[in-house]
Design a protein around this motif. Structure first.
Motif, PDB file in Angstrom:
ATOM      1  N   VAL A   1       0.836  -1.204   0.000  1.00 37.99           N
ATOM      2  CA  VAL A   1       0.000   0.000   0.000  1.00 37.99           C
ATOM      3  C   VAL A   1       0.870   1.253   0.000  1.00 37.99           C
ATOM      4  CG1 VAL A   1      -1.587   1.353   1.415  1.00 37.99           C
ATOM      5  CG2 VAL A   1      -2.027  -1.069   1.034  1.00 37.99           C
ATOM      6  N   VAL A   2       1.919   1.258   0.813  1.00 38.18           N
ATOM      7  CA  VAL A   2       2.817   2.425   0.869  1.00 38.18           C
ATOM      8  C   VAL A   2       3.498   2.642  -0.477  1.00 38.18           C
ATOM      9  CG1 VAL A   2       4.919   3.341   1.917  1.00 38.18           C
ATOM     10  CG2 VAL A   2       3.189   2.241   3.351  1.00 38.18           C
ATOM     11  N   LEU A   3       4.006   1.566  -1.075  1.00 31.22           N
ATOM     12  CA  LEU A   3       4.679   1.681  -2.375  1.00 31.22           C
ATOM     13  C   LEU A   3       3.703   2.162  -3.451  1.00 31.22           C
ATOM     14  CD1 LEU A   3       6.868  -1.564  -2.355  1.00 31.22           C
ATOM     15  CD2 LEU A   3       7.657   0.797  -2.110  1.00 31.22           C
ATOM     16  N   ALA A   4       2.483   1.632  -3.435  1.00 29.95           N
ATOM     17  CA  ALA A   4       1.488   2.031  -4.432  1.00 29.95           C
ATOM     18  C   ALA A   4       1.102   3.492  -4.253  1.00 29.95           C
ATOM     19  CB  ALA A   4       0.256   1.131  -4.335  1.00 29.95           C
ATOM     20  N   ALA A   5       0.936   3.945  -3.007  1.00 27.00           N
ATOM     21  CA  ALA A   5       0.587   5.342  -2.760  1.00 27.00           C
ATOM     22  C   ALA A   5       1.704   6.281  -3.233  1.00 27.00           C
ATOM     23  CB  ALA A   5       0.307   5.555  -1.271  1.00 27.00           C
ATOM     24  N   LEU A   6       2.952   5.919  -2.966  1.00 26.02           N
ATOM     25  CA  LEU A   6       4.072   6.734  -3.438  1.00 26.02           C
ATOM     26  C   LEU A   6       4.121   6.769  -4.964  1.00 26.02           C
ATOM     27  CD1 LEU A   6       6.891   5.639  -0.948  1.00 26.02           C
ATOM     28  CD2 LEU A   6       5.689   7.833  -1.024  1.00 26.02           C
ATOM     29  N   PHE A   7       3.874   5.618  -5.578  1.00 30.98           N
ATOM     30  CA  PHE A   7       3.847   5.562  -7.034  1.00 30.98           C
ATOM     31  C   PHE A   7       2.730   6.453  -7.582  1.00 30.98           C
ATOM     32  CE2 PHE A   7       2.026   3.523 -10.863  1.00 30.98           C
ATOM     33  CZ  PHE A   7       3.101   3.689 -11.724  1.00 30.98           C
TER      34      PHE A   7
END
Length: 290
Positions: free
Chosen positions: A71-77
């Protein structure tokens, strides 16, 4: 149909509808607030599924940790993608938005092919969620599917609270109604857009990560999800979280029981539902963001 079989199909319908809601809620917020027709939204669902495939070995049995990291990686992306690409689409015509976001689908598919290939992959169900529980003497239901439904319910409640009970949600709802007024009140509309877009990407990716252990991870898996999510957005009402939830559950029930009772015509049921609702309420089930 006996009672245990009916209960299994009901659980399947709710689980499918709630997963659709995670993807469609982000799409309806992006479309309703930012005014961008994002055909690439299904690719974020695919991104989540492939992240689950890549991250699962690294996290081992820590499935919750894998979901949080994804979720964190997707939000940053999503935050970066809105900054470098989508921020230039707001003033463009819808046809240009459609063409440019469709080009993004091709780019994402090619990058996916280069990084992980075109094979079909599977993501193992975590050990603590393996197995099933009995429904009657002959039927059973997997614990993981029940976990997926419960996780989606928690997220739906959390999303409803954020949109309707927080300052951020107040700005989101105001931005959906009148973005010029919100900008005039001193709200950083660019940051609001990026936050909403990042949240939409994270929700779609999370749905893909949750769905990955229940189905295969394969190329082009976001395309079919995108079509049905647009149906959900249209039925529920553009910009409405509540409408997206109700529409997702309706679509889940119609699709699941349509495959049981009318397997040859199951693909028609969802679109027939959309047609009936649009004749009755052209604006969708809920008129505004709620």
């Amino acid at each position: 149909m006996d009672l245990p079989t009916f209960l299994v199909q009901c659980l399947n319908a709710v689980q499918y509808g709630l997963l659709l809601f995670l993807v469609a809620s982000g799409l309806t917020l992006i479309f309703g607030i930012m005014g961008v027709i994002n055909l690439a939204h299904g690719s974020f669902y695919m991104l989540g599924a492939y992240m689950a495939f890549v991250l699962a070995p690294a996290f081992g049995g820590n499935f919750i940790g894998m979901l949080l990291a994804g979720v964190v990686l997707a939000a940053l992306f999503g935050f970066v993608l809105e900054w470098v690409f989508f921020s230039f689409l707001y003033q463009r015509e819808h046809l240009q938005q459609v063409l440019m976001t469709y080009a993004l689908i091709l780019v994402f598919e090619e990058v996916r092919s280069l990084l992980v290939g075109n094979d079909v992959h599977g993501v193992p169900i975590p050990q603590w969620l393996s197995g099933s529980f009995a429904l009657g003497s002959l039927m059973s239901y997997p614990w993981y599917r029940l976990f997926a439904s419960a996780a989606c319910i928690v997220l739906a409640v959390g999303l409803y609270w954020v949109v309707n009970r927080t300052r951020l949600g107040m700005m989101i709802r105001a931005g959906a109604s009148n973005r010029d007024m919100v900008r005039g009140l001193g709200v950083n509309i660019q940051l609001l857009y990026r936050t909403v877009f990042a949240g939409g990407v994270a929700l779609a990716a999370l749905a893909g990560m949750i769905a990955a252990p229940m189905s295969s991870v394969y190329p082009g898996m976001g395309s079919s999800v995108l079509i049905i999510c647009f149906v959900v957005v249209v039925i529920g009402g553009i910009g409405s979280i509540t409408g997206a939830l109700v529409a997702s559950l309706l679509v889940g029930v119609v699709d699941t029981f349509g495959k049981v009772f009318f397997s040859e015509y199951s693909g028609v049921g969802v679109y027939l539902l959309m047609a009936v609702i649009l004749v009755w309420r052209p604006e969708g089930l809920v008129r505004r963001a709620a």
